[in-house]
Write an enzyme that holds these catalytic residues in place. Structure first.
Site, PDB file in Angstrom:
ATOM      1  N   HIS A 176      64.119  39.271  30.355  1.00  0.00           N
ATOM      2  CA  HIS A 176      65.030  38.486  30.656  1.00  0.00           C
ATOM      3  C   HIS A 176      65.362  38.219  32.261  1.00  0.00           C
ATOM      4  O   HIS A 176      64.521  38.502  32.978  1.00  0.00           O
ATOM      5  CB  HIS A 176      65.907  37.999  29.424  1.00  0.00           C
ATOM      6  CG  HIS A 176      66.643  36.720  29.671  1.00  0.00           C
ATOM      7  ND1 HIS A 176      66.141  35.443  30.264  1.00  0.00           N
ATOM      8  CD2 HIS A 176      67.582  36.158  28.971  1.00  0.00           C
ATOM      9  CE1 HIS A 176      66.870  34.408  29.917  1.00  0.00           C
ATOM     10  NE2 HIS A 176      67.977  34.966  29.257  1.00  0.00           N
TER      11      HIS A 176
ATOM     12  N   HIS B   5      55.284  34.536  30.652  1.00  0.00           N
ATOM     13  CA  HIS B   5      56.459  33.931  30.013  1.00  0.00           C
ATOM     14  C   HIS B   5      56.303  33.288  28.599  1.00  0.00           C
ATOM     15  O   HIS B   5      54.950  33.128  28.325  1.00  0.00           O
ATOM     16  CB  HIS B   5      56.712  32.342  30.932  1.00  0.00           C
ATOM     17  CG  HIS B   5      57.819  31.792  30.671  1.00  0.00           C
ATOM     18  ND1 HIS B   5      58.188  31.228  29.570  1.00  0.00           N
ATOM     19  CD2 HIS B   5      59.102  32.106  31.481  1.00  0.00           C
ATOM     20  CE1 HIS B   5      59.732  30.641  29.818  1.00  0.00           C
ATOM     21  NE2 HIS B   5      60.206  31.548  30.717  1.00  0.00           N
TER      22      HIS B   5
ATOM     23  N   ASP C 214      61.221  34.720  38.445  1.00  0.00           N
ATOM     24  CA  ASP C 214      61.732  36.069  38.862  1.00  0.00           C
ATOM     25  C   ASP C 214      60.931  36.754  39.859  1.00  0.00           C
ATOM     26  O   ASP C 214      61.347  37.519  40.597  1.00  0.00           O
ATOM     27  CB  ASP C 214      62.108  37.049  37.561  1.00  0.00           C
ATOM     28  CG  ASP C 214      63.267  36.503  36.620  1.00  0.00           C
ATOM     29  OD1 ASP C 214      64.228  35.933  37.289  1.00  0.00           O
ATOM     30  OD2 ASP C 214      62.869  36.657  35.621  1.00  0.00           O
TER      31      ASP C 214
END
Ligand code: COA
Length: 377
Positions: free
Chosen positions: A223, A262, A313
């Site tokens: 995460h 994802h 990210d």
């Protein structure tokens, strides 16, 4: 009987509730907050405006924004007791553990902790938005053997964060890139940390407990912790020219490549193009293209060989590195932003609450008799 039960491991594809806060549209790689495209918010609005939007459903007028910013500025200071506690944390504590503990401590000090009415939840949300960056910066500096820098009420939110971490405010391009990252990290439907916060709220536990749980969930490398993992990975690759053979080695070991993939987006993360654009701005400002060049090689090969796209990210990690932040601060910065989305969900869950309590399909041994210990041999 059990054959008829479908277990959705990881709750893949399960709609657990309704929400009016944000919408992910994987088919068009798009994301809206309260109906506004996140890319438009990045170009036309600020993080403070986005926080107001998430909590109130509408963008603020100029006077509403001024009142919101004044409240945020007035609530930044930490109590002397919390500052003392932060000084006692182990020097090598990860800043995510520090902020998780600091938020839990804030819950013991907050005058509204036990009050889960919506006005009280809103007051707590504002205090958390204002105080979390102060605690993140203070814990980080103390961990490095440096004195905390007090918040400066003359500075806007993002400028103040740089001031508290570095003791100086960088040029406007850097502030803009940081502000954009904060908007992009603010909210993303029922991800693991948000769902954790909603689950805790569903028991009618307090907001600080829900946010503490959210921070614990966010730390994991699958995460929020991925933004730190991405930068560790990029630093492991000796040069952009070596990226291709480095990645082949990862494929050989069937290793996860951080910052890719994802659960919801399978054709690209809606937030990546905007964050990439500002990571490139940072590379130009700093005059260091290495991380973006290495990133481009990885992204190309991941797409052609595995059909896997980067997630937010992936560009956020090098962007924060180029802003000068130490890697262990990356996920705590995510917390400074996501507190807005978490709090919006805590408030929404409280409005029409039902205890979150799914079922598990038992696959253990059949029921059996307890043998008294003397007969167990
Ligand atoms: N590197 C290598 N392979 C990956 C991958 C990655 N980052 N992400 C997914 N895959 C592969 C899986 O191994 C799987 O392969 P298989 O079908 O051969 O088993 C396939 O792609 C499908 O992935 P799946 O495990 O179904 O995805 P998920 O929805 O369960 O997991 C993540 C999503 C985000 C947890 C996963 O992509 C991941 O671990 N990414 C790296 C961590 C990260 O960047 N997290 C931040 C998320 S915003």
């Amino acid at each position: 009987m059990s054959e008829a039960i479908e277990v959705r491991k990881g709750l893949v594809g399960v709609y657990a509730d309704e929400s009016t806060i944000s919408k992910v549209m994987p088919e068009t790689n798009s994301l809206t907050y309260r109906g506004y495209a996140v890319q438009d918010l990045c170009e036309e609005a600020s993080f403070d405006e986005t926080a107001f939007l998430l909590w109130n459903g509408e963008l603020p007028t100029a006077s509403q924004l001024a009142a919101f910013q004044a409240k945020e500025k007035a609530n930044r200071a930490l109590s002397p007791a919390l500052l003392r506690v932060l000084r006692d944390f182990p020097r090598d504590a990860h800043p995510m553990d520090a902020i998780r503990t600091a938020v839990s401590f804030m819950g013991m000090e907050d005058p509204d902790t036990a009050d889960v009415s919506e006005p009280a939840q809103r007051r707590k949300a504002m205090r958390l938005l204002a105080k979390i960056p102060t605690a993140v910066a203070a814990a980080h500096r103390l961990g490095k053997g440096e004195e905390p820098i007090a918040p400066d009420a003359a500075l806007p939110f993002c400028e103040n964060f740089f001031h508290m971490v570095f003791g100086r405010v960088p040029q406007p391009e850097v502030i803009k890139a940081f502000d954009v990252s904060m908007i992009l990290y603010a909210e993303h439907t029922f991800n693991a940390s948000t769902f954790t916060a909603r689950t805790i709220t569903s028991t009618m536990a307090d907001m600080h407990g829900a946010i503490t749980g959210g921070i614990a969930a966010l730390k994991g490398p699958l995460h929020g912790g991925a933004n730190e993992a991405v930068m560790h990975m990029l630093k492991e690759i000796p040069s952009p020219e070596a990226a291709s053979s480095w990645l082949e080695g990862k494929f050989d070991h069937k290793a996860l490549v951080m910052g890719f993939g994802h659960r919801v987006y399978k054709n690209g993360d809606s937030r990546v193009p905007t964050m990439k654009k500002y990571a490139e701005v940072m590379a130009r400002v700093v005059g260091d293209e290495r991380w973006m060049r290495t990133s481009a090689v990885l992204a190309d090969i991941m797409l052609t060989r595995k059909n896997i796209h980067p997630n937010l990210d992936f560009p956020a990690g090098p962007a924060y590195y180029l802003m000068g932040f130490d890697i262990p601060l990356f996920t705590p910065i995510f917390v400074c932003s996501r507190i807005t989305g978490w709090a919006a969900h805590v408030i929404e869950q409280g409005r029409d609450n039902r205890l979150i309590r799914p079922l598990s399909l038992y696959t253990g041994v059949e029921q059996r008799q307890v043998t008294p210990i003397a007969q167990r041999g």
